[in-house]
Scaffold this motif. Structure first.
Motif, PDB file in Angstrom:
ATOM      1  N   GLN A   1       0.309   4.125   0.782  1.00 45.54           N
ATOM      2  CA  GLN A   1       0.096   4.913   1.993  1.00 45.54           C
ATOM      3  C   GLN A   1       1.006   4.429   3.126  1.00 45.54           C
TER       4      GLN A   1
ATOM      5  N   SER B   1      -6.539  13.295  -8.205  1.00 47.74           N
ATOM      6  CA  SER B   1      -7.387  12.432  -7.377  1.00 47.74           C
ATOM      7  C   SER B   1      -7.662  11.151  -8.131  1.00 47.74           C
TER       8      SER B   1
ATOM      9  N   ASP C   1       0.854  -1.178   0.000  1.00 46.47           N
ATOM     10  CA  ASP C   1       0.000   0.000   0.000  1.00 46.47           C
ATOM     11  C   ASP C   1       0.897   1.237   0.000  1.00 46.47           C
TER      12      ASP C   1
ATOM     13  N   ALA D   1       4.096   6.047   2.854  1.00 42.42           N
ATOM     14  CA  ALA D   1       3.885   7.500   2.850  1.00 42.42           C
ATOM     15  C   ALA D   1       4.206   8.083   1.477  1.00 42.42           C
ATOM     16  N   TRP D   2       3.961   7.290   0.425  1.00 39.96           N
ATOM     17  CA  TRP D   2       4.133   7.766  -0.943  1.00 39.96           C
ATOM     18  C   TRP D   2       2.759   8.193  -1.432  1.00 39.96           C
ATOM     19  N   HIS D   3       2.500   9.488  -1.395  1.00 38.98           N
ATOM     20  CA  HIS D   3       1.182  10.026  -1.710  1.00 38.98           C
ATOM     21  C   HIS D   3       1.110  10.689  -3.074  1.00 38.98           C
ATOM     22  N   THR D   4       2.222  10.821  -3.753  1.00 40.01           N
ATOM     23  CA  THR D   4       2.266  11.512  -5.035  1.00 40.01           C
ATOM     24  C   THR D   4       2.427  10.479  -6.136  1.00 40.01           C
ATOM     25  N   GLU D   5       1.574  10.580  -7.145  1.00 37.82           N
ATOM     26  CA  GLU D   5       1.702   9.654  -8.267  1.00 37.82           C
ATOM     27  C   GLU D   5       1.573  10.404  -9.573  1.00 37.82           C
TER      28      GLU D   5
ATOM     29  N   ARG E   1       7.024   9.982  -2.622  1.00 40.13           N
ATOM     30  CA  ARG E   1       6.622  10.633  -1.376  1.00 40.13           C
ATOM     31  C   ARG E   1       5.961  11.979  -1.630  1.00 40.13           C
ATOM     32  N   ASP E   2       6.607  12.770  -2.489  1.00 41.27           N
ATOM     33  CA  ASP E   2       6.186  14.149  -2.719  1.00 41.27           C
ATOM     34  C   ASP E   2       6.712  14.587  -4.083  1.00 41.27           C
TER      35      ASP E   2
END
Length: 145
Positions: free
Chosen positions: A57, A137, A55, A60-64, A109-110
């Motif tokens: 999340q 999103s 996952d 903490a990899w929130h950027t794709e 991550r970012d």
């Protein structure tokens, strides 16, 4: 490939850590017979490997982003795959029709981490240039069969 092989593949897709007994039960075989069948599926390349799905999340990899990759010359898909495998942020890559040679899905991550991954990709032969679209999103994400 028969119905038993297909049942084994379906079960392993569902749970790659399943025991031979569980795979056998799902496909109507004994555990030793399931192991032999699974080993044959791996040996013939029908099953290319086993992996962990992490996952993003949890990392903490929130950027794709989806990145179109344009190559110098006409590299073989295997050559491009080898280049992209060295970049851990690449979670999926496909050759495509159209102007781009491939489309790559990257998790980071970012934005600075994403930029670093794209720069590493650009520095890797045979990649000549890229065009990126950052995901704002996620509207739909269905599990694959």
């Amino acid at each position: 490939m028969d119905a038993i092989d297909q049942a084994i593949i379906r079960y392993v897709l569902h749970d790659a850590r399943a025991t031979y007994a569980q795979i056998g039960k799902a496909s109507g075989l004994s555990a030793p017979a399931a192991k032999r069948r699974l080993d044959r599926l791996v040996a013939t390349g029908a099953i290319r490997g086993f992996t962990a799905l992490v996952d993003p999340q949890a990392l903490a990899w929130h950027t794709e982003a989806f990145v179109e990759v344009y190559c110098a010359g006409n590299p073989a898909p295997a050559e491009l795959r080898q280049a992209l495998e060295a970049i851990p942020e690449v979670v999926e890559a496909c050759t495509v029709s159209g102007a781009a040679d491939a489309v790559v899905h990257i998790l980071a991550r970012d934005i600075p981490h994403l930029e670093q991954a794209i720069q590493r990709m650009r520095a890797t032969p045979p990649v000549e240039r890229t065009e990126s679209a950052i995901v704002l999103s996620r509207l739909l994400n269905r599990p694959r069969v």
